[in-house]
Design a protein around this motif. Structure first.
Motif, short mmCIF file in Angstrom:
data_model
loop_
_atom_site.label_atom_id
_atom_site.label_comp_id
_atom_site.label_asym_id
_atom_site.label_seq_id
_atom_site.Cartn_x
_atom_site.Cartn_y
_atom_site.Cartn_z
N GLY A 1 -0.08 -0.17 11.02
CA GLY A 1 -1.11 -1.02 11.23
C GLY A 1 -0.99 -2.03 10.52
O GLY A 1 -0.10 -2.87 10.33
N ARG A 2 -2.22 -2.39 9.68
CA ARG A 2 -2.35 -3.74 8.92
C ARG A 2 -1.62 -3.36 7.28
O ARG A 2 -1.72 -4.58 6.66
N HIS A 3 -1.48 -2.18 7.21
CA HIS A 3 -0.99 -1.85 5.83
C HIS A 3 0.11 -2.64 5.45
O HIS A 3 0.96 -2.90 6.29
N ARG A 4 0.28 -2.74 4.01
CA ARG A 4 1.43 -3.58 3.65
C ARG A 4 2.40 -2.44 3.18
O ARG A 4 2.10 -1.57 2.51
N TYR B 1 6.68 -5.66 4.26
CA TYR B 1 5.73 -5.90 5.16
C TYR B 1 4.55 -6.38 4.68
O TYR B 1 3.78 -5.35 4.08
N ASP B 2 4.04 -7.67 4.81
CA ASP B 2 2.96 -8.30 4.15
C ASP B 2 1.66 -8.12 4.95
O ASP B 2 0.79 -8.76 4.76
N GLY B 3 1.77 -7.40 6.13
CA GLY B 3 0.47 -7.40 6.99
C GLY B 3 0.58 -8.30 8.14
O GLY B 3 -0.04 -7.97 9.18
N GLU B 4 1.93 -9.01 8.14
CA GLU B 4 1.60 -10.26 9.06
C GLU B 4 3.38 -10.45 9.44
O GLU B 4 3.65 -10.68 10.64
N GLN B 5 4.25 -10.29 8.48
CA GLN B 5 5.55 -10.72 8.80
C GLN B 5 6.29 -9.60 7.94
O GLN B 5 6.03 -9.21 6.94
N ILE C 1 6.37 -1.29 11.85
CA ILE C 1 5.34 -2.41 12.01
C ILE C 1 4.19 -1.97 12.83
O ILE C 1 2.91 -2.09 12.36
N HIS D 1 0.88 -1.37 -0.04
CA HIS D 1 0.04 -0.05 0.11
C HIS D 1 0.79 1.26 0.09
O HIS D 1 0.49 2.28 -0.45
#
Length: 276
Positions: free
Chosen positions: A160-163, A175-179, A156, A136
């Motif tokens: 937030g949860r943004h990539r 950062y893919d939203g998780e790692q 990170i 994103h």
């Protein structure tokens, strides 16, 4: 002379250093390749194949500081670390202290690495991309030391949860939203994406920056201490800075106002309004 190449990886260097210590190999007999370039005067003597008799004991705190200092790019990058490790493992902990000549260089490198991490946090500029299956936000950055992997963890919890993706001339993180995924060799498509993305809001930001720039308070030396000139080329406002500094030196610093503001006619306030 023993010539080694740890491929600029701390874990590889640590394994090599452990073997050298176990055989009592003095730092003066070891040379590490720096960024893949071997010492011109180093020989081809091989590292012993078996573990030596000496069991070195070093404080855990030293291993942590060695790892941080290993992110420094420069001459004797790995050899200096081994010299510190050698002295401490033989009971001389002054090598870790700033009052020691070697310790001063060691601690100075750690500080430079820390400063570079702070610079990344302050000067990286993410640009938003249209909704897609990839990142994103993307950013291009050129660090002086190998701090990207560790320093980028800062974002990170803040994105937030943004990539998001940060590309550099050497490595890159995504950062893919998780790692957080780190690539030692930044993929070409990451580099091209980060360098060629256009910010649709750049004109608005440049207008804002040029109007909040205060020529009356300009101190170029202090300014470059907080915002080194090497970062200007990768900042949206970077191209404006030399011109703003020149304008300040040639008159605007005395006025303390932008030309577009000081040239405007003021409004007269009547005495009746002032008196209520």
């Amino acid at each position: 002379m023993i010539s080694l190449d740890c491929d600029d990886l701390f874990d590889t260097w640590r394994t090599q250093a452990r073997w050298l210590l176990s055989h009592g190999v003095d730092p003066s007999r070891v040379s590490w390749a720096n960024e893949g370039v071997a010492d011109l005067f180093a020989s081809d003597n091989e590292l012993p194949e078996t573990q030596g008799p000496y069991q070195a004991r070093v404080p855990r705190a030293l291993l942590d500081t060695l790892e941080r200092a290993a992110r420094y790019r420069g001459d004797q990058r790995w050899s200096l670390l081994y010299e510190v490790l050698w002295r401490v493992s033989h009971g001389d902990r002054s090598a870790m202290l700033a009052g020691d000549k070697l310790g001063s260089e060691f601690n100075g490198r750690i500080k430079q690495v820390q400063h570079e991490s702070h610079h990344l946090h302050a000067f990286v500029r993410f640009v938003a991309l249209p909704e897609n299956d990839g990142p994103h936000y993307v950013a291009w950055y050129e660090p002086a030391h190998d701090i990207l992997r560790s320093a980028s963890e800062h974002f990170i919890g803040r994105m937030g949860r943004h990539r998001w993706l940060i590309a550099t001339p050497r490595d890159g993180v995504y950062y893919d939203g998780e790692q957080l995924i780190h690539q030692r060799q930044c993929p070409l498509e990451w580099q091209q994406l980060a360098q060629n993305v256009e910010d649709p809001h750049s004109d608005m930001w440049l207008t804002y920056y040029s109007h909040i720039f205060n020529p009356a308070r300009l101190n170029p030396k202090v300014m470059q201490g907080h915002l080194p000139a090497r970062f200007w080329k990768n900042l949206p406002e970077g191209p404006l800075i030399p011109g703003l500094i020149t304008q300040a030196r040639t008159g605007k610093q005395q006025d303390g106002q932008a030309i577009g503001i000081k040239g405007r006619g003021g409004k007269r306030i009547s005495a009746r309004i002032i008196g209520g």
